[in-house]
Design a protein around this motif. Structure first.
Motif, PDB file in Angstrom:
ATOM      1  N   SER A 143       0.840  -1.207   0.000  1.00 35.50           N
ATOM      2  CA  SER A 143       0.000   0.000   0.000  1.00 35.50           C
ATOM      3  C   SER A 143       0.870   1.250   0.000  1.00 35.50           C
ATOM      4  N   ALA A 144       1.957   1.211   0.779  1.00 32.48           N
ATOM      5  CA  ALA A 144       2.874   2.344   0.801  1.00 32.48           C
ATOM      6  C   ALA A 144       3.576   2.509  -0.545  1.00 32.48           C
ATOM      7  N   VAL A 145       3.906   1.390  -1.178  1.00 39.29           N
ATOM      8  CA  VAL A 145       4.545   1.443  -2.501  1.00 39.29           C
ATOM      9  C   VAL A 145       3.598   2.093  -3.511  1.00 39.29           C
ATOM     10  N   ILE A 146       2.308   1.759  -3.430  1.00 33.31           N
ATOM     11  CA  ILE A 146       1.324   2.379  -4.321  1.00 33.31           C
ATOM     12  C   ILE A 146       1.324   3.887  -4.142  1.00 33.31           C
ATOM     13  N   ALA A 164      16.963  -0.204  24.869  1.00 37.08           N
ATOM     14  CA  ALA A 164      18.361  -0.060  24.438  1.00 37.08           C
ATOM     15  C   ALA A 164      18.718  -1.049  23.335  1.00 37.08           C
ATOM     16  N   LEU A 165      18.202  -2.270  23.405  1.00 34.97           N
ATOM     17  CA  LEU A 165      18.487  -3.247  22.359  1.00 34.97           C
ATOM     18  C   LEU A 165      17.925  -2.781  21.029  1.00 34.97           C
ATOM     19  N   VAL A 166      16.702  -2.261  21.050  1.00 36.47           N
ATOM     20  CA  VAL A 166      16.060  -1.795  19.818  1.00 36.47           C
ATOM     21  C   VAL A 166      16.834  -0.628  19.220  1.00 36.47           C
ATOM     22  N   THR A 167      17.236   0.306  20.040  1.00 39.05           N
ATOM     23  CA  THR A 167      17.972   1.454  19.516  1.00 39.05           C
ATOM     24  C   THR A 167      19.341   1.053  18.992  1.00 39.05           C
ATOM     25  N   SER A 168      19.877  -0.063  19.474  1.00 44.99           N
ATOM     26  CA  SER A 168      21.190  -0.514  19.001  1.00 44.99           C
ATOM     27  C   SER A 168      21.171  -0.954  17.543  1.00 44.99           C
ATOM     28  N   TRP A 169      19.971  -1.203  16.997  1.00 44.36           N
ATOM     29  CA  TRP A 169      19.882  -1.636  15.598  1.00 44.36           C
ATOM     30  C   TRP A 169      20.034  -0.469  14.633  1.00 44.36           C
ATOM     31  N   GLY A 170      19.966   0.750  15.120  1.00 39.30           N
ATOM     32  CA  GLY A 170      20.117   1.920  14.271  1.00 39.30           C
ATOM     33  C   GLY A 170      18.890   2.814  14.308  1.00 39.30           C
ATOM     34  N   SER A 171      19.022   3.982  13.732  1.00 40.61           N
ATOM     35  CA  SER A 171      17.922   4.947  13.699  1.00 40.61           C
ATOM     36  C   SER A 171      17.345   5.042  12.292  1.00 40.61           C
ATOM     37  N   PHE A 172      16.159   5.602  12.200  1.00 40.36           N
ATOM     38  CA  PHE A 172      15.511   5.772  10.907  1.00 40.36           C
ATOM     39  C   PHE A 172      14.509   6.906  10.983  1.00 40.36           C
ATOM     40  N   THR A 173      14.117   7.397   9.819  1.00 34.59           N
ATOM     41  CA  THR A 173      13.064   8.401   9.722  1.00 34.59           C
ATOM     42  C   THR A 173      11.825   7.733   9.141  1.00 34.59           C
ATOM     43  N   ALA A 174      10.747   7.759   9.891  1.00 37.22           N
ATOM     44  CA  ALA A 174       9.518   7.102   9.439  1.00 37.22           C
ATOM     45  C   ALA A 174       8.955   7.792   8.203  1.00 37.22           C
ATOM     46  N   ASP A 175       8.405   7.000   7.292  1.00 34.62           N
ATOM     47  CA  ASP A 175       7.774   7.548   6.099  1.00 34.62           C
ATOM     48  C   ASP A 175       6.600   8.435   6.509  1.00 34.62           C
ATOM     49  N   ALA A 176       6.397   9.498   5.769  1.00 30.74           N
ATOM     50  CA  ALA A 176       5.391  10.491   6.148  1.00 30.74           C
ATOM     51  C   ALA A 176       4.000  10.197   5.608  1.00 30.74           C
ATOM     52  N   VAL A 177       3.840   9.145   4.828  1.00 29.74           N
ATOM     53  CA  VAL A 177       2.528   8.820   4.281  1.00 29.74           C
ATOM     54  C   VAL A 177       1.554   8.535   5.423  1.00 29.74           C
ATOM     55  N   ASN A 178       0.381   9.170   5.387  1.00 31.38           N
ATOM     56  CA  ASN A 178      -0.625   8.994   6.430  1.00 31.38           C
ATOM     57  C   ASN A 178      -1.096   7.545   6.493  1.00 31.38           C
ATOM     58  N   LEU A 179      -1.193   7.015   7.699  1.00 26.29           N
ATOM     59  CA  LEU A 179      -1.556   5.609   7.853  1.00 26.29           C
ATOM     60  C   LEU A 179      -2.964   5.309   7.365  1.00 26.29           C
ATOM     61  N   MET A 180      -3.884   6.240   7.524  1.00 24.40           N
ATOM     62  CA  MET A 180      -5.234   6.011   7.007  1.00 24.40           C
ATOM     63  C   MET A 180      -5.238   5.982   5.486  1.00 24.40           C
ATOM     64  N   THR A 181      -4.321   6.722   4.879  1.00 30.16           N
ATOM     65  CA  THR A 181      -4.173   6.663   3.426  1.00 30.16           C
ATOM     66  C   THR A 181      -3.732   5.267   3.020  1.00 30.16           C
ATOM     67  N   LEU A 182      -2.803   4.692   3.779  1.00 32.41           N
ATOM     68  CA  LEU A 182      -2.363   3.321   3.494  1.00 32.41           C
ATOM     69  C   LEU A 182      -3.532   2.341   3.631  1.00 32.41           C
ATOM     70  N   ALA A 183      -4.329   2.527   4.662  1.00 33.81           N
ATOM     71  CA  ALA A 183      -5.475   1.637   4.861  1.00 33.81           C
ATOM     72  C   ALA A 183      -6.432   1.709   3.677  1.00 33.81           C
ATOM     73  N   SER A 184      -6.574   2.888   3.101  1.00 34.87           N
ATOM     74  CA  SER A 184      -7.482   3.055   1.966  1.00 34.87           C
ATOM     75  C   SER A 184      -6.970   2.359   0.710  1.00 34.87           C
ATOM     76  N   GLN A 185      -5.674   2.046   0.681  1.00 39.26           N
ATOM     77  CA  GLN A 185      -5.079   1.381  -0.475  1.00 39.26           C
ATOM     78  C   GLN A 185      -5.041  -0.144  -0.323  1.00 39.26           C
ATOM     79  N   ALA A 218      -7.228  -2.582  -0.477  1.00 35.35           N
ATOM     80  CA  ALA A 218      -7.896  -3.385  -1.511  1.00 35.35           C
ATOM     81  C   ALA A 218      -7.094  -3.390  -2.808  1.00 35.35           C
ATOM     82  N   ASN A 219      -6.544  -2.236  -3.162  1.00 36.42           N
ATOM     83  CA  ASN A 219      -5.724  -2.160  -4.373  1.00 36.42           C
ATOM     84  C   ASN A 219      -4.448  -2.974  -4.232  1.00 36.42           C
TER      85      ASN A 219
END
Length: 337
Positions: free
Chosen positions: A169-172, A301-322, A324-325
């Motif tokens: 859905s995010a790829v769409i 601490a274990l989770v943060t040891s895997w590295g940092s990231f920036t979350a994608d800004a696409v709205n989650l409800m937008t993803l939910a709407s996709q 079916a597609n």
């Protein structure tokens, strides 16, 4: 004062018991495992004196709530994946909740604009890469997964699983339907085997030499490291936080919503506010190696040891709407075939 007595069956890990619906109780339908939420329900009861009854469900939450209608004993639902939250809301089974505490502790990105659901933790859908066979920086984006250089080197669970449908859905949203279909076709061409198993099974396949990279959720790394047998699988891979070429790392959520017919609304709201508090979010996130979302909170601490990231800004409800597609094009390319 006690409300009029009603009864429902609430399932513990060991047995089923009849639990009355009372004004000083909260009744929860949960897709989340007992061990994940018990520390929270126990802490809430200790702090407030409000008892929590939990019915653990594997499937059929929407159907159950629809069948029970206004007579449902459920006050709250716990679930993972935005599509599941959106499905309950779309079926008209929730009610809007307004709360300063909830709005303060749950960022706009992770709650329903109308207040029908609130996120509590997030997880990233990442790439597990063989330490021995994949060089650092060799794969950095989701788009890279479709590169022919990975032919015969990718493992994944079913393309129709909720976690992969959310990613598609995010790829769409980023590439359009045609672009997403080509992306799925490219990944299918790169598979080392037919999609099968869960996310941990893909890491095991990397360890066994069946493939070199796999798609999975971050929290499975923590679960594998905590398991004596599976630690060896986890130690064979690096965690890679891919991004979209024009975006960030895809994340999904766990969340809570209040049912439309909640018989114990005030107690349920109190529990929602407790769950969204920074302290409770950190406990919840720690239990499943996830990320708390309240401002100022930190992951384990274990989770943060895997590295940092920036979350994608696409709205989650937008993803939910996709959704079916995403499901349709996954089936059109016969991804699991």
């Amino acid at each position: 004062m006690l409300t009029k007595l009603r009864h429902a069956v609430f399932v513990t890990a060991a047995c089923a018991v009849a639990a009355p619906v009372l004004a000083d109780e909260v009744n929860v339908y949960s897709y989340r495992q007992p061990e994940l939420i018990k520390p929270l329900t126990d802490a809430f009861t200790e702090e407030t004196g409000i008892k929590v009854n939990v019915a653990y469900l594997k499937k059929g939450m929407v159907e159950r709530l629809q069948a029970e209608g206004d007579r449902s004993p459920a006050d709250l639902i716990f679930t993972v994946d935005i599509s599941r939250l959106a499905a309950v809301v779309g079926a008209g089974l929730t009610q809007a909740v307004e709360s300063t505490a909830l709005q303060t502790n749950v960022p706009d990105t992770y709650r329903d604009p109308q207040g029908h659901w609130y996120g509590l933790t997030t997880r990233a859908r990442i790439i597990y890469a063989s330490k021995d066979r994949v060089a650092e920086g060799e794969i950095t984006t989701y788009e890279d997964l479709a590169d022919p250089k990975w032919e015969g080197r990718i493992c994944t669970r079913s393309g129709t699983h909720a976690y992969n449908i959310a990613l598609t859905s995010a790829v769409i949203e980023h590439l359009g339907e045609d672009g997403a279909k080509s992306w799925l076709e490219g990944i299918k061409a790169n598979l080392a085997r037919k999609p099968q198993g869960n996310d941990r099974a893909q890491v095991k396949a990397i360890w066994a030499g069946e493939c070199d990279i796999a798609i999975g959720n971050t929290y499975y790394m923590g679960k594998m490291l905590a398991d004596e047998e599976q630690k060896e699988w986890a130690d064979s891979v690096n965690v890679v936080f891919p991004t979209f070429e024009n975006g960030g790392t895809h994340v999904n959520i766990s969340g809570v919503a209040m049912t439309k017919s909640a018989p114990n609304r005030e107690a349920a709201l109190q529990m929602m506010e407790f769950l969204a508090s920074p302290k409770a979010q950190e406990v919840y996130a720690h239990a499943n190696f996830e990320y708390p979302i309240a401002p100022g909170t930190q992951a384990d601490a274990l989770v943060t040891s895997w590295g940092s990231f920036t979350a994608d800004a696409v709205n989650l409800m937008t993803l939910a709407s996709q959704r079916a597609n995403a499901l349709r094009i996954t089936e059109e390319v016969d991804f699991d075939g």
